[in-house]
Write a protein that holds these residues in place. Structure first.
Motif, PDB file in Angstrom:
ATOM      1  N   ALA A  79     -29.768 -86.023  31.433  1.00 56.40           N
ATOM      2  CA  ALA A  79     -28.565 -86.751  31.851  1.00 56.40           C
ATOM      3  C   ALA A  79     -27.567 -85.750  32.413  1.00 56.40           C
ATOM      4  CB  ALA A  79     -27.963 -87.488  30.656  1.00 56.40           C
ATOM      5  N   GLU A  80     -27.224 -85.898  33.692  1.00 58.50           N
ATOM      6  CA  GLU A  80     -26.276 -84.994  34.349  1.00 58.50           C
ATOM      7  C   GLU A  80     -25.323 -85.830  35.196  1.00 58.50           C
ATOM      8  OE1 GLU A  80     -23.885 -82.660  35.362  1.00 58.50           O
ATOM      9  OE2 GLU A  80     -25.474 -81.523  34.353  1.00 58.50           O
ATOM     10  N   GLU A  81     -24.092 -85.980  34.702  1.00 57.96           N
ATOM     11  CA  GLU A  81     -23.166 -86.886  35.374  1.00 57.96           C
ATOM     12  C   GLU A  81     -22.712 -86.386  36.737  1.00 57.96           C
ATOM     13  OE1 GLU A  81     -19.730 -87.389  32.972  1.00 57.96           O
ATOM     14  OE2 GLU A  81     -19.169 -85.261  32.989  1.00 57.96           O
ATOM     15  N   ALA A 138     -24.585 -85.186  39.115  1.00 56.46           N
ATOM     16  CA  ALA A 138     -25.701 -85.170  40.066  1.00 56.46           C
ATOM     17  C   ALA A 138     -26.164 -86.592  40.329  1.00 56.46           C
ATOM     18  CB  ALA A 138     -26.861 -84.326  39.516  1.00 56.46           C
ATOM     19  N   PRO A 171     -28.899 -89.641  40.645  1.00 58.89           N
ATOM     20  CA  PRO A 171     -30.150 -89.983  39.961  1.00 58.89           C
ATOM     21  C   PRO A 171     -31.354 -89.506  40.759  1.00 58.89           C
ATOM     22  CG  PRO A 171     -28.644 -91.841  39.928  1.00 58.89           C
ATOM     23  CD  PRO A 171     -28.020 -90.814  40.834  1.00 58.89           C
ATOM     24  N   GLU A 195     -32.050 -86.423  41.391  1.00 56.03           N
ATOM     25  CA  GLU A 195     -31.791 -85.116  42.009  1.00 56.03           C
ATOM     26  C   GLU A 195     -32.460 -83.996  41.213  1.00 56.03           C
ATOM     27  OE1 GLU A 195     -27.990 -82.195  43.061  1.00 56.03           O
ATOM     28  OE2 GLU A 195     -27.678 -84.341  42.727  1.00 56.03           O
ATOM     29  N   LEU A 227     -32.663 -80.462  39.704  1.00 53.92           N
ATOM     30  CA  LEU A 227     -31.630 -79.531  39.259  1.00 53.92           C
ATOM     31  C   LEU A 227     -32.146 -78.111  39.059  1.00 53.92           C
ATOM     32  CD1 LEU A 227     -29.970 -81.890  36.632  1.00 53.92           C
ATOM     33  CD2 LEU A 227     -29.306 -81.552  39.017  1.00 53.92           C
ATOM     34  N   ASN A 252     -32.490 -84.972  37.286  1.00 54.79           N
ATOM     35  CA  ASN A 252     -31.490 -85.855  36.701  1.00 54.79           C
ATOM     36  C   ASN A 252     -32.041 -87.275  36.619  1.00 54.79           C
ATOM     37  OD1 ASN A 252     -29.051 -86.956  35.789  1.00 54.79           O
ATOM     38  ND2 ASN A 252     -28.345 -87.342  37.878  1.00 54.79           N
ATOM     39  N   GLY A 269     -30.335 -89.995  35.726  1.00 59.88           N
ATOM     40  CA  GLY A 269     -29.393 -91.031  36.101  1.00 59.88           C
ATOM     41  C   GLY A 269     -28.920 -91.885  34.939  1.00 59.88           C
TER      42      GLY A 269
END
Length: 312
Positions: A165-167, A169, A171, A173, A175, A208, A210
């Protein structure tokens, strides 16, 4: 009662620790620090606390404590806080900022202990007073690798695919490719069980997902070991640990979100052993791990205050 204080009080992980501590039967939360919101109620910043606590943020420590959670999100702030305040040697420090992670070891009697309970439970209960937590992705990978490292089964070409979970970036993507910033921390922890292991043995793909919370990790490598041998190794290693569970089916994030659980599936696919693990990064990967470490540092039963119900 254990008297607790929290720094970096407006960070999301601090909010989760507050929720755990105000319901912990052996803890009294004394203060939560953030000078920028001094005087504001905790419930004004962290949703879900209304009616649970009427404590307000302070600008500095207001009472003596037995444990301090260092939740700063900027590098160096935890060290600055410790240097600026007269913290006695008897006060336990639990660092979630990563400032002290390079100082950690895996041995009894050292000053700073690596904060993954499933790897360092013994030094944490044998007189340790300071611990620093690894990042959630590091923890998820290590929970999938540690039993194999104990058996000396890890060689080269270990492929790690993680969906996180990476806010910040999009969905889907990508990393990280091949190299990962946390690889050295992972390798250092693995070497505590399997000397000679190198970060170069691992190749990473991090994407990510999302979603708001959760990490799913899939690790695979070629080995002559059978699926039954691997399951036995994991069962033996985690037999007396309270928060890691083996599953015969592939686990989903809905099984772990909001809990301190890690669920692991083990399969042999042709020549490859495939280990899949899921955790909640904000809970098992940080806030609940910090409270788990606190329980161990004070000699409490490790499940106290952490029997959390899944949100699924």
């Amino acid at each position: 009662m254990i008297r607790a204080g929290i720094t970096g009080g407006t960070t999301p992980v601090a909010g989760e620790i507050i929720k755990l501590l105000i319901n912990h039967p052996d803890v009294e939360l004394m203060w939560v620090i953030d000078p920028d919101v001094e005087g504001a109620r905790l419930s004004e910043i962290h949703k879900g606390l209304r009616g649970e606590t009427y404590l307000s943020f302070s600008a500095r420590p207001t009472d003596r404590t037995d444990v301090i959670f260092l939740c700063f999100d900027e590098p160096g702030q935890a060290r600055e806080f410790v240097a600026a305040n007269n913290i006695g040697p008897e006060v336990r420090l639990i660092d979630l900022s990563g400032d002290y992670l390079p100082d950690t070891t895996f041995a009894d009697g050292d000053e700073w202990i690596f904060g993954l309970p499933e790897l360092c439970r013994k030094p944490l209960v044998r007189g340790a007073t300071k611990t620093s937590l690894p990042l959630p992705l590091t923890s998820a990978v290590l929970l999938a690798l540690t039993p194999l490292a104990k058996e000396q089964w890890l060689t080269s070409d270990i492929n790690v695919t993680a969906v996180i979970a990476e806010e910040n970036a999009e969905p889907g993507e990508t990393l990280a490719l091949i190299d990962l910033e946390q690889a050295d921390d992972i390798a250092r922890a693995v070497r505590s069980l399997q000397p000679g292991f190198s970060a170069d043995s691992m190749m990473f793909v991090v994407v990510n997902g999302g979603w708001p919370q959760g990490i799913s990790v899939a690790i695979h490598f070629i080995t002559d070991r059978t699926e039954e041998e691997a399951i036995r190794a994991f069962s033996d290693y985690y037999n007396d640990h309270n928060f890691v569970f083996l599953s015969e089916s592939l686990p989903s994030l809905s099984e772990v979100v909001g809990t301190n659980k890690c669920i692991i599936n083990i399969q042999k696919v042709e020549k490859r052993l495939v280990i899949t693990a899921v955790i909640d990064d904000l809970v098992k990967g940080s806030s609940a791990m910090a409270v788990h470490d606190m329980n161990l540092l004070f000699g409490l039963q490790e499940r106290v205050g952490l029997m959390l119900k899944t949100q699924a």
